[in-house]
Design an enzyme around this catalytic site. Structure first.
Site, PDB file in Angstrom:
ATOM      1  N   ASP A 109      31.407  27.628  40.781  1.00  0.00           N
ATOM      2  CA  ASP A 109      30.392  28.666  40.875  1.00  0.00           C
ATOM      3  C   ASP A 109      29.605  28.745  39.573  1.00  0.00           C
ATOM      4  O   ASP A 109      29.533  27.754  38.823  1.00  0.00           O
ATOM      5  CB  ASP A 109      31.046  30.017  41.208  1.00  0.00           C
ATOM      6  CG  ASP A 109      30.237  30.793  42.229  1.00  0.00           C
ATOM      7  OD1 ASP A 109      29.146  31.262  41.887  1.00  0.00           O
ATOM      8  OD2 ASP A 109      30.712  30.924  43.381  1.00  0.00           O
ATOM      9  N   PRO A 117      38.499  43.037  32.744  1.00  0.00           N
ATOM     10  CA  PRO A 117      39.904  43.492  32.709  1.00  0.00           C
ATOM     11  C   PRO A 117      40.656  43.261  34.010  1.00  0.00           C
ATOM     12  O   PRO A 117      41.883  43.203  34.002  1.00  0.00           O
ATOM     13  CB  PRO A 117      39.783  44.999  32.402  1.00  0.00           C
ATOM     14  CG  PRO A 117      38.383  45.361  32.797  1.00  0.00           C
ATOM     15  CD  PRO A 117      37.546  44.149  32.528  1.00  0.00           C
ATOM     16  N   HIS A 164      27.433  35.721  40.098  1.00  0.00           N
ATOM     17  CA  HIS A 164      27.924  35.283  41.403  1.00  0.00           C
ATOM     18  C   HIS A 164      29.375  34.806  41.327  1.00  0.00           C
ATOM     19  O   HIS A 164      30.226  35.191  42.139  1.00  0.00           O
ATOM     20  CB  HIS A 164      27.015  34.169  41.932  1.00  0.00           C
ATOM     21  CG  HIS A 164      27.299  33.803  43.361  1.00  0.00           C
ATOM     22  ND1 HIS A 164      28.175  32.814  43.726  1.00  0.00           N
ATOM     23  CD2 HIS A 164      26.809  34.312  44.520  1.00  0.00           C
ATOM     24  CE1 HIS A 164      28.224  32.716  45.040  1.00  0.00           C
ATOM     25  NE2 HIS A 164      27.392  33.614  45.566  1.00  0.00           N
ATOM     26  N   ILE A 182      40.011  47.106  41.347  1.00  0.00           N
ATOM     27  CA  ILE A 182      40.331  46.734  42.720  1.00  0.00           C
ATOM     28  C   ILE A 182      41.404  45.660  42.715  1.00  0.00           C
ATOM     29  O   ILE A 182      41.980  45.344  41.677  1.00  0.00           O
ATOM     30  CB  ILE A 182      39.050  46.260  43.462  1.00  0.00           C
ATOM     31  CG1 ILE A 182      38.381  45.110  42.703  1.00  0.00           C
ATOM     32  CG2 ILE A 182      38.088  47.417  43.609  1.00  0.00           C
ATOM     33  CD1 ILE A 182      38.584  43.779  43.266  1.00  0.00           C
ATOM     34  N   ASN A 261      23.992  31.441  54.603  1.00  0.00           N
ATOM     35  CA  ASN A 261      23.467  32.741  54.992  1.00  0.00           C
ATOM     36  C   ASN A 261      22.115  32.652  55.709  1.00  0.00           C
ATOM     37  O   ASN A 261      21.317  33.581  55.647  1.00  0.00           O
ATOM     38  CB  ASN A 261      23.315  33.630  53.766  1.00  0.00           C
ATOM     39  CG  ASN A 261      24.620  33.802  53.025  1.00  0.00           C
ATOM     40  OD1 ASN A 261      25.670  33.871  53.649  1.00  0.00           O
ATOM     41  ND2 ASN A 261      24.569  33.836  51.693  1.00  0.00           N
ATOM     42  N   SER A 327      29.404  33.803  50.957  1.00  0.00           N
ATOM     43  CA  SER A 327      30.018  33.521  49.652  1.00  0.00           C
ATOM     44  C   SER A 327      31.282  34.325  49.437  1.00  0.00           C
ATOM     45  O   SER A 327      32.098  33.985  48.577  1.00  0.00           O
ATOM     46  CB  SER A 327      29.030  33.837  48.524  1.00  0.00           C
ATOM     47  OG  SER A 327      28.035  32.855  48.438  1.00  0.00           O
TER      48      SER A 327
END
Length: 890
Positions: A109, A117, A164, A182, A261, A327
């Site tokens: 990528d 973090p 990205h 997350i 896409n 992606s």
């Protein structure tokens, strides 16, 4: 001219005040705060990372991991409200595995923000490379490829400036359970950064070079299991790129690619026929399990779909974003590949691909557009890969103390299973195999599968052991291994008695109960002697229902004066192992012996003798009524005593002239080693006045360092008589006691019999004041009082006290600048008195002289807790306690 696989580039649109960065047409991001939404008291789910709590906004947004039909915010591309179950079943998969950092996914990528973090702990680092030292340490042709390589610029700077690659990396493997942001599909994974893309696309040469780089790393031992390629959004792959991708398959590397896409049907072009077997094209779905409107498709080319709409993930500068596009569907699949390979490290690429496709959910909305109508399901893919397998494990140690090994069930994954031990046909209660075994992670994908079971106490003999793993979930027992051990009963025994002369007791080996066994004696930790039990002990034979000689007696050598420890061990007749049967403490300091003959002819006489110091004349303490005691040396010759002691050990003390009447006399002997006083005897002594001459009477009312005062009276005369005040036994001149004392008038018929004598200036320390009345007829000196003046309490401090020594300082005002005596007592045993004479310069300011430090070594005592007391000894106060503690001795 090199071909370029291109994207539509970036465009920025501002709608309702929200900035949107567009990539590949529909890959929209809304930047979120990096702060982690949390609340006190959040209830965590089982195997759900702690940054995803039930009432956390970020948990709601991660619909692709667990879709309950919740409303997500922001919903940029798809529907705000989803359909329950339209997810990849991540939480069910996490019950089995959350990934492993032994598994590497290559991210092809724009690079990765390697300071983020939520990513930093899951970034691959080259074990053969030293960061930024300008040297190609591993010799692979890439200098300082510590995090990977930048094929766009031909250097090691793989940091993401586009964003990205960072979003893709977060979907695969944002760190789980780190209280940060997350989580990715795999909580734990190593993300290898291969920078091949820019905002405008990827060149075919950079793509091929990147693939070749990854293959070289795999050949060098790096466990790369998949390449995630989210740059395939428009344009077509050429034969060169297809060949390179297929070549990676020869090294067991999956190539997981975004389908693109453009809403294009690849089947129109027959694209699927050209794809290598290791390549998976992934379409995107939304939170209602619909094919995203932007997703390319084609049931022959796009063989699986995964969530790709409104996916929350990591972004640049430690922030987070909501993004959409194929992606992000591709890294969903790559993340599940990481889970599959961490749970089944030996699975082949073909097995992993089959598990992905076979375990996928069949979604009606994808029919005719996605091969097999498949939508990714992580949990079902895991079950397909591992199958209904029996547990595995090993029994590594079996002995009379412990049974240990490991047990693992692929169907339970990271969850611990139970093991059951059967010994001699007896089944024992199962235990959970949850002991951490880090070395198992490389093979099993997780660590907590060891078991350690204390072997139950069994009788003598050989015992058969079988260990079973209990299958999850049906409980079927699978044999892990067998073994045996021989139980040897330890000898038993007891030390009945121990003195300075010898040690006695008994010992018996339960494996050979009729035979004599050896016992071994240690004195102060040093082996002294090994002897066999040789005497009959009927009580032992009756207690154990055996016969034989099980008693022992060991004569001790001459021990030094002090406290000693004796340890007695029995030697096992089978193994020769030592078993402690008893420890005793012996105090070899014998108390002095002697006799108090009494008072006769004006002398107190007797004798004393210490067997520990037979040549030494001991000190005797004499007390008369309440007078200050005096000490005399017992060094006189007495034929009757000499015959017994072989030396001069008698004492004779000329009693002072006392007033007529009854007096009480006490004599003590001072132990030469410990300084302890031992009573010799007491006597009532009656003093009578000479015929026709009543002796004087009187009393020393007070004595200080400056004055002695009292009264004297001679019944033979009504006039005042003379008094003498001696200091420290030095005779002084007499003076007339003629001061008036009105209180005396009533008893003596006259008042002028008092005295007050001013003492000369005395040196610091204790001084003895003796006051005598001079008889008016005979001139004899009759003692009326004896006091000690200038006596201050002893002072000191124990700076340290342990099982080896006691140290500190001690000062005795009685001896002034001379050394005080210190004694350390253990329990009821008095230690040796030692002089506190070590130099301590800091004490000069405290007590006026420096030589008052002490260091007393601890004697050998039995293991366990003992009371330790430290004393300052004093001829007049006996002892002053400095410390009283309980210490544990080994």
């Amino acid at each position: 001219m090199r071909s370029r696989i291109v994207t539509t580039g970036f465009r920025q649109v501002r709608t309702r005040g929200v900035a949107r960065v567009m990539l590949e047409g529909l890959e929209a991001r809304t930047l979120l705060s990096a702060a982690v939404a949390s609340a006190a008291g959040n209830q965590a789910l089982a195997y759900v990372p702690n940054e995803i709590a039930l009432n956390s906004p970020k948990y709601t947004n991660l619909w692709h991991l667990n879709n309950t039909g919740q409303t997500i915010s922001p919903a940029i591309t798809g529907s705000a409200t989803g359909t329950a179950g339209a997810d990849i079943s991540a939480q069910d998969a996490w019950d089995l595995t959350t990934g492993s950092n032994n598994v590497v996914i290559a991210v092809f990528d724009t690079g990765v923000d390697f300071t983020h973090p939520d990513l930093v702990d899951n970034l691959w680092t080259n074990p053969g490379e030293v960061a930024n030292n300008g040297v190609d340490d591993d010799g692979n042709g890439f200098v300082d490829d510590y995090y990977g390589w930048n094929f766009v610029n031909g250097n090691n700077n793989v940091n993401d400036t586009v964003g990205h690659g960072t979003t893709v990396a977060g979907v695969i493997g944002a760190r789980g359970n780190n209280e940060e942001g997350i989580t990715g599909v795999a909580w734990n994974v190593d993300l290898l950064t291969v920078k091949v893309g820019t905002a405008s696309g990827v060149t075919s040469q950079d793509l091929v070079n990147g693939i070749n780089y990854v293959i070289a790393l795999k050949q060098a031992g790096v466990n790369v299991v998949a390449i995630n390629a989210s740059y395939i959004s428009s344009g077509t792959l050429g034969l060169t790129e297809i060949a390179a991708i297929g070549n990676a398959g020869g090294y067991d590397i999956l190539y997981v690619a975004a389908a693109g896409n453009g809403g294009i049907n690849y089947d129109t072009f027959g694209f699927g026929a050209f794809l290598p077997s290791n390549m998976l094209l992934v379409g995107a779905t939304d939170n209602k399990d619909r094919l995203a409107s932007y997703s390319n498709y084609g049931s022959n080319a796009v063989v699986i779909a995964a969530p790709g709409t409104d996916v929350q993930t990591t972004f640049l500068s430690g922030t987070y974003a909501t993004v959409s596009g194929t992606s992000y569907a591709a890294p969903m699949v790559a993340g599940v590949v990481a889970l599959l390979k961490s749970e089944a490290p030996t699975a082949t690429m073909a097995q992993v691909k089959n598990a992905l496709l076979t375990g996928a959910d069949t979604v009606a909305a994808l029919s005719g557009k996605i091969g097999g109508s498949r939508r990714l399901n992580a949990a079902q893919s895991l079950q397909v890969l591992i199958g209904a397998q029996a547990p595995i494990g090993a029994v590594e140690v079996v002995n009379s103390s412990v049974i240990s090994g490991y047990a693992f069930d692929f169907n339970a994954g990271r969850n611990a299973i139970s093991v059951r031990v059967v010994i001699d046909g007896v089944t024992y209660t199962p235990v959970v195999a949850n002991v951490e075994r880090p070395e198992l992670e490389a093979t099993l994908g997780s660590t907590g599968h060891g078991f350690v079971i204390a072997t139950p106490t069994l009788g003598s003999g050989t015992h058969a052991v079988s260990v079973y793993a209990l299958d999850n979930p049906n409980g079927t027992a699978t044999l892990l291994g067998t073994g045996s051990f021989t139980t040897v009963a330890a000898p038993v025994g007891y030390v009945d008695g121990a003195s300075r002369v010898g040690v006695s007791g008994w010992a018996l080996d339960q494996d050979t109960p009729t035979q004599a066994i050896n016992v071994r004696l240690y004195i102060d930790g040093v082996l002294y002697m090994t002897v066999a039990t040789s005497s009959l002990r009927g009580d032992v034979n009756a207690a154990y229902s055996v016969s034989g000689n099980h008693g022992f007696y060991i004569a001790l050598p001459e021990l030094s004066v002090g406290i000693h420890r004796v340890d007695v061990y029995a030697l096992d007749s089978t193994t020769s192992a030592l078993t402690l049967v008893g420890t005793r403490t012996i105090d070899t300091n014998r108390a002095p012996t002697g006799w108090f003959d009494g008072v006769s002819g004006g002398h107190l006489v007797g004798w004393v003798y210490d067997l520990d110091t037979p040549a030494e004349g001991l000190r005797v303490r004499v007390e008369i009524d309440g007078l200050v005691p005096v000490y005399i040396q017992a060094n006189l010759y007495r034929p009757d005593v000499n015959a017994y002691t072989g030396g001069s050990h008698a004492y004779s003390y000329a009693m002072p002239q006392m007033a007529a009447g009854a007096h009480f006399v006490t004599a003590y002997v001072v132990d030469s080693t410990s300084g302890v006083m031992h009573l010799l005897g007491t006597s009532n002594w009656t003093v009578t006045s000479p015929a026709g001459n009543l002796l004087p009477i009187g009393y020393l009312d007070t004595a200080t360092t400056s004055v002695a005062a009292g009264w004297v009276y001679d019944p033979s005369t009504s006039t005042p008589i003379h008094v003498r005040v001696d200091i420290d036994g030095v005779t002084s001149a007499t003076f007339l006691a003629n001061q008036s004392r009105a209180d005396l008038q009533r008893y003596l018929s006259s008042a002028n019999h008092a005295f007050s004598y001013t003492l000369p200036t005395l040196s610091a320390g204790a001084h003895r004041i003796d006051v005598y009345a001079i008889d008016s007829v005979s001139g004899a000196a009759v003692i009326i009082g004896r006091r000690l003046v200038g006596l201050a309490p002893s002072a000191g401090y124990v700076d340290g006290l342990n099982a080896n020594s006691a140290y500190g300082w001690a000062y005795n005002p009685t001896v002034g600048t001379g050394p005080a005596k210190v004694r350390v007592d253990i329990d009821d045993f008095a230690g040796t008195a030692v002089a506190a004479s070590a130099s301590r310069g800091d004490l000069t300011a405290v007590v006026g002289s420096p030589n008052h430090g002490f260091m007393v070594g601890m004697p050998k005592v039995a293991a366990g807790e003992h009371r330790v007391r430290v004393w300052i000894l004093d001829d007049y106060l006996f002892a002053t306690l400095l410390s009283d503690q309980v210490l544990t001795f080994a």
